[in-house]
Enzyme design. Structure first.
Site, PDB file in Angstrom:
ATOM      1  N   ASP A 107       0.793  -1.224   0.000  1.00  0.00           N
ATOM      2  CA  ASP A 107       0.000   0.000   0.000  1.00  0.00           C
ATOM      3  C   ASP A 107       0.829   1.279   0.000  1.00  0.00           C
ATOM      4  OD1 ASP A 107      -2.433  -1.098  -0.023  1.00  0.00           O
ATOM      5  OD2 ASP A 107      -2.967  -0.621   2.056  1.00  0.00           O
ATOM      6  N   THR A 130       4.171  -8.302  -0.700  1.00  0.00           N
ATOM      7  CA  THR A 130       3.972  -8.303   0.753  1.00  0.00           C
ATOM      8  C   THR A 130       3.455  -9.681   1.136  1.00  0.00           C
ATOM      9  OG1 THR A 130       2.491  -7.584   2.535  1.00  0.00           O
ATOM     10  CG2 THR A 130       1.743  -7.171   0.309  1.00  0.00           C
ATOM     11  N   ASP A 134      -2.864  -8.337   1.508  1.00  0.00           N
ATOM     12  CA  ASP A 134      -3.913  -7.363   1.818  1.00  0.00           C
ATOM     13  C   ASP A 134      -4.047  -6.287   0.750  1.00  0.00           C
ATOM     14  OD1 ASP A 134      -1.469  -6.233   2.312  1.00  0.00           O
ATOM     15  OD2 ASP A 134      -1.998  -5.360   4.248  1.00  0.00           O
ATOM     16  N   ARG A 176      -0.677  -7.971   9.390  1.00  0.00           N
ATOM     17  CA  ARG A 176      -1.157  -6.595   9.655  1.00  0.00           C
ATOM     18  C   ARG A 176      -2.650  -6.622  10.013  1.00  0.00           C
ATOM     19  NH1 ARG A 176       0.847  -1.914   5.903  1.00  0.00           N
ATOM     20  NH2 ARG A 176      -0.700  -2.878   4.559  1.00  0.00           N
TER      21      ARG A 176
END
Lengths: 328, 328, 328, 328
Positions: A107, A130, A134, A176
Site C-alpha cells: 500500500d 507483501t 492485503d 497486519r
C-alpha cells in the site's frame, strides 16, 4: 501520445517479501528482452532521492530467483513524503535518463508511486510484494504463498511438542490488519481455532471451542491468532485469560515474528513474480501507467493503483466454515 | 428422490500425491460434522472388492493433515475392471451399509467410479489427487503445488553444483503426458529451456538456445524436461545428442523420480484438500452424484466426472512466453 | 626459518560440497583478523594457472555461510598435472605476492597441493571438502553431514509413496568408493538393507533379507545402495534380478544424483568449516605446511597431507550391526 | 547374579526432542532382535504410576524414525517425586512383568530413574534426549543436532529481512542454563555476537562490538542470545538498552520458542538414536544398570547416571574464539 520508454527504474519498498528478487529479475530481463535499459534503485524511495542507482543487465540477476529478501534493499523514507524529497528524486531520475518506474511493495509503496505520478506525470507500474495478501486487485501478493508454507512448517514443529505434552499453543502470525495468513495457515496446520481481525468470535466462543475440543478427546490443540486480531487482548493476555477460565489447560505462546518474511520463495511465488514482472514492463511499453499488475482468476490483470490502495480485500468466508468443520 | 446418505466410504486410488491424507481427513470430519458415518476403504478399488474397510471417526485422522502419501494406501486393481470384480465390491458396500463413495485420485480412479455408478446407480464424488495437474475441471489437482516446490527445491540444489562447475544439467521431471510440472517448475527454477509434450521445440531450437545462452555469458544452465516430452529422444539420448553437437558442453542428467510424489503437503494443498473434502461430502448429502469437486478461479466448483475424464487441460501458453523472456 | 606469510591464496577444487563457501569465508576472515591479505583463486588449479585471482576482504564473503556450492567455482585441470602447468601457476602466485595456499577439496586436490609444495617449496594447507567422507584423518569432511540430511529427506519422501503402494524401492546414493553416505543415511532413513562397497553381502543375502522382511509383515521397503557398491550389478540390473527371483516384489529405482552435492549446509558443516578455516590459516602463520586440518574426536587436528591421501577411512562396523538390528 | 531380563519398559520424560521416536524404535527393535518383550510406557513416570502401558513389537514402530516428538508422550509427574507414587509405579511394573527400564530424557528423567533404582533395585538405563546438550557424559544429546539446524534455518530467513532493511536482530534461542545451541547456531548462522550464560561479555562489550560492526561496513547484524544468558537483562530490555545507547540501530527481537523442539530429526540424530537404543538394551541384557548411554569421541560409551546428573558439560572455548574471528 506516450513518450517511448527507453530506460526503466525498479525499486522495492516497505516490508520485504519472498519473491521480490524474482520480480526484480523478471523486470530486468524483460527490459533486456525488449532492448531497453534497466536501472536498479537501492533502498526504495530513499535511494531514489539520493540517486543510489545501478545499471542492471540480464547477468546482474543471475541466481537470485530463489533468494529471499531483496538485493535492491528496502527502506522507509520520510523525506519522500515531502514535496522537496520527491523533487530531488525526480531530478535524479531525469539525470539518469529513467523514463518509467516499476515499484514493488505494498500500500505505502503504491501511494508513493501514485503521488509521484500525479506530480511529475511520470509512468509508474506497481507489483504487489507483501506477505500479508492485503492488496485489492490481486488474489495473491508476492510472498504470501511462501509465508503460508513457512508458517505451517513451523506449526508442524510446534505440534510435535504440543502433542507430546498434551498442551495448548497460541501461535501469533503476521498479516497486519488482515487475517489471510492466519486463516489459511490455520486450516493448513490443522488449528483448533483461528482468530482473525475480520471476524470477532468473542472470548466466550473461544472458551467453548476449547472445552468442546477437550471433550471430543483431542489431547493437544493449536490456536492461530492474527497479529491484527481485535479480540481485545494480546496473545499473552489471552493465555492468562484462558488459563484463568480453563485451568485444565497449560497454554504456551509462540510469536512467529520476522522469520515469516524470509526464506526461499515457493515455486508459486517465483512463477507469479516472473509473470508480473513481464506484464509490468510490457504495460509501460504499451504506454500504460498507474496500474498494479496482479493475479485474478489465475490470469495476470491490471488494477488502477488508486483502486489497489483504496479497495479492501475480503477473506474468503467459505474458509471460516471449512475451518469450523475441520476442527470437528 | 435420492436416498438419504447415512454412511460414506472414502478411498484413494492410483499414484499417491501429497494432500491425499488431508482430503481423507476432511471427508471423515465433514461426515462427523453432519452426523453421518464414514468408512475408510483400504487399497483403492481392490480393497473395496475385498471388503477391506475400517470405521473412521474424527480422531482417526488426527495429525495426518501434514503427512505425505495416503493412510488408506493405494493400489491398482485389474479385478475391478471386470464386472465380477465390481459386483463383489458392490456387495461389500451394501453389506457395510455404505451409501455413497468419495474417490480420490486421477483419471483412472474417476473412470472406475463412473462405471461403478452406471452399473449400480451408486452415488460417487471424485476429488482430483495427482501431482500431474492433468485433470480437466480444476486449476489445481491435490499434490501439484507440493510437487512444484519439491522440484524447484531439488533443482536449486543441482544449480549449486552446476554453477560451481559451469555445467549443463538436464533434469527430467514427472507429469505423465502433461507439461504442467515441467513448465512451472522450470520457470520457478530459472531453467534455460523447458521441454514439454505440448510444444515441440525441435532439437535445432534446443541447440540454438544453448548456444545463445553460452554466448550471453551464462556459465551454467538447467534444462527441464517433462517425462512425457515427445522430442523423440529420452533424456540420456538427448545428453549424447547435445554433447555431440555442442562439444563445449559437459552435460549431466538427473531423473528426479518418485521423490516428487512424496513429502509433507504445502499449505495450498492442505487448504485445497480441506475445501474439496467438505464439498464432496456435502454434495453427496444434497443428492448430487458423478461430479468431481475442483478449483476454478479460486472457487470450489463441480465438473461432471465424464467431462473431467474426457476434457483436456491446456498449459497456459502465457507461461511459455514468460519462460522464453526469463532465459534472456 | 619460515618466511613470514603476508598473503594467502584460497581455492576450491574437485567436486563441490556444501560448506565450501563457509570455509572460504572462514579463511578470508581469519586472514583479515590477523591483518594479512587474502586472494581468491577461481576455478581451482586451472585458475591458478591462468592467474584468475581476486582480492578478498571480510565483506567479500558476507552472506555466503549458508550457500551451497562454491563462489570460487571449481574445475578439473589436466594442465596442472604437467610440470609446465604448475610452473605457470607458481609464476602467477609469485607475481601476485601470494605466500601460501589453502586448498579445499578431496584426494585429488590434496595430491595437487602436495606435488606443488614439493616442486616449489610452497606452503600448502588442505581442508577436506567432499560429501563422500572418504578422507583419512578427519571424522567428517565438509558437506558430508549436509548430504546425509539431503538423502534422508529425499528417502522420507520416497517412503511416503513406497508405503502408500506397498512397494520396494532401490535408492542409489553417492559416495565414490566409500559406503559412508549409504550406511549412515540408510540407518537414518530406516532402510531394510544397505549395500556398500566395504561389505559384500552377496545377492543371496539380499534376497533372504527381502523375503524375511515380507514375512515379518513389512508392507514396503527401501534398500539403499552405494554408487561404488561391488555387488556386481548396477542398480537397474539389481532390480531385474530381484524381480526375477522375488516376483511378489514390484521394484522401483531412484538414483539420487547430483542434488546430493548441493543445498544450504547444515549447522554442523558451517561450524566445522569455520573451525577448519581458522586452523588452516593459523597453522600457515605458525610456519606449518603440508597438513590437512580435520576433525578427530570432536577436536580440530592436523594430519600430514601425504597420510590424508594414502590412508584409508574405515566404515564404523558397529553401524552395520545397528542397521541389521534396526531392520528387525 | 543379575536376574535375566525378559521384558523391558521404555518411556520418554521431560521436554520432548527430535530423535526420541527413533530411540523408542531402536529400543523396541533391539528387544525383538534379542527375543525379549518390550512395553511402551505412556506419559513418562506418570504413566508408570497409572499403569498406562502398551505392548510394542517391531511393527509398532514402523515409520516413526523420521517423526518429531514422542509417540509415548511425555509429562512431568509430581506424584513420582513421592515415595507413594514410586511405589505404585513399581507395583505396575511388577504386575506387567517388566524387568528393566530404558528412560529417555534429561537430568530430571535420570534423577527419577536413579531414585527408583535405589529404592527398588530395578535395572535402569538412560538415553539422553534433550535439545539443550547439557548432559555430562555425551558429546551430543538426542535432538541437539536437529535443533541447531532448525535454528540456523530460521535465522537464515531472518537474515533475509535483516539484510534487506539493514537492521539488527536479537534472536533468543533455547538451551536452559547452557549456551551450546546459542554458540553453535550462532556461528552457523553467522551471528555478529553470541551471548551465553557461560561467558559474561558484559554490556559494554556488546555495544563496542556493534559499533565496530557498523564501522566495518556491515549493513545488518544478528545477535544470538541464549535463554539462560546472565547479562542481567532479558532480550527485550537488551533491545531498549542498545537502542538507547546506539541510536543508529533499529533493533528487532525474535524469540524462537518451542518450534526448536520439534521437527523431523536430522540424519545424525536418527543414527545416534539407533545406536544408543541398541546399547541401552544390550547393556541391560549384560546385567548393567544405572548408566547413561552416550557418545564420546564418536563412540557409544556408558556413564554412571549419577555422574551424568552431577557432571557439568563445558562449552568448547575454541568456539568462542572462532565466533570472534568470524565476526571480523
Amino acid at each position: 501520445m506516450p513518450k517511448t520508454i527507453k530506460k526503466v527504474g525498479v525499486l522495492t519498498s516497505g516490508g520485504d517479501s519472498p519473491g521480490m528478487n524474482a520480480a526484480i529479475r523478471s523486470v530486468v530481463r524483460t527490459c533486456a528482452y525488449h532492448n531497453i535499459e534497466c536501472i536498479g534503485i537501492y533502498r526504495g524511495y530513499q535511494g531514489m532521492i539520493e540517486g543510489d542507482f545501478k545499471e542492471m543487465g540480464p547477468r546482474s540477476v543471475n541466481n537470485i530467483v530463489n533468494k529471499g529478501g531483496t538485493i535492491l534493499k528496502s527502506a522507509r523514507s520520510t523525506e519522500f513524503r515531502t514535496p522537496e524529497g520527491r523533487k530531488k528524486a525526480h531530478e535524479h531520475l531525469l539525470k539518469a535518463g529513467i523514463d518509467a518506474l516499476v515499484v514493488i511493495g505494498g500500500d505505502g509503496t503504491f501511494t508513493g508511486g501514485l503521488i509521484f505520478n500525479t506530480e511529475f506525470n511520470f509512468p509508474v507500474m506497481g507489483i504487489p510484494g507483501t506477505i500479508d495478501n492485503d492488496i485489492f486487485g490481486t488474489s495473491h501478493t508476492l510472498g504470501y504463498d511462501t509465508a503460508l508454507n513457512t508458517v505451517v512448517d513451523v506449526i508442524d514443529k510446534i505440534r510435535d511438542t504440543a502433542s507430546s505434552h498434551n498442551r495448548l499453543f497460541f501461535v501469533e502470525v503476521m498479516g497486519r490488519d488482515a487475517g489471510h495468513i492466519a486463516l489459511n495457515a490455520g486450516i493448513g496446520a490443522g488449528a483448533e481455532e483461528i482468530l482473525i481481525p475480520e471476524e470477532d468470535l468473542g472470548l466466550e466462543r473461544l472458551l467453548e471451542s476449547l472445552q468442546k475440543s477437550k471433550a471430543s478427546g483431542k489431547s493437544s490443540s493449536i490456536v492461530v491468532i492474527a497479529e491484527g486480531d481485535k479480540i481485545g487482548k494480546n496473545v499473552f493476555e489471552l493465555k492468562d485469560y484462558v488459563e484463568a477460565n480453563l485451568p485444565e489447560y497449560d497454554v504456551r505462546v509462540s510469536v512467529l515474528g520476522h522469520m515469516q518474511r524470509g526464506g526461499s520463495p515457493s515455486c508459486f511465488d517465483r512463477v507469479l513474480a516472473s509473470r508480473l514482472g513481464v506484464k509490468a514492463v510490457e504495460s509501460l511499453l504499451e504506454g500504460k501507467s498507474n496500474y498494479m499488475v496482479g493475479l485474478q482468476s489465475d490470469k495476470v490483470a491490471l488494477t488502477p493503483l488508486e483502486q489497489a490502495i483504496k479497495g479492501k480485500t475480503e477473506i474468503d468466508r467459505e474458509l471460516l466454515r471449512v475451518s469450523d468443520i475441520m476442527s470437528t
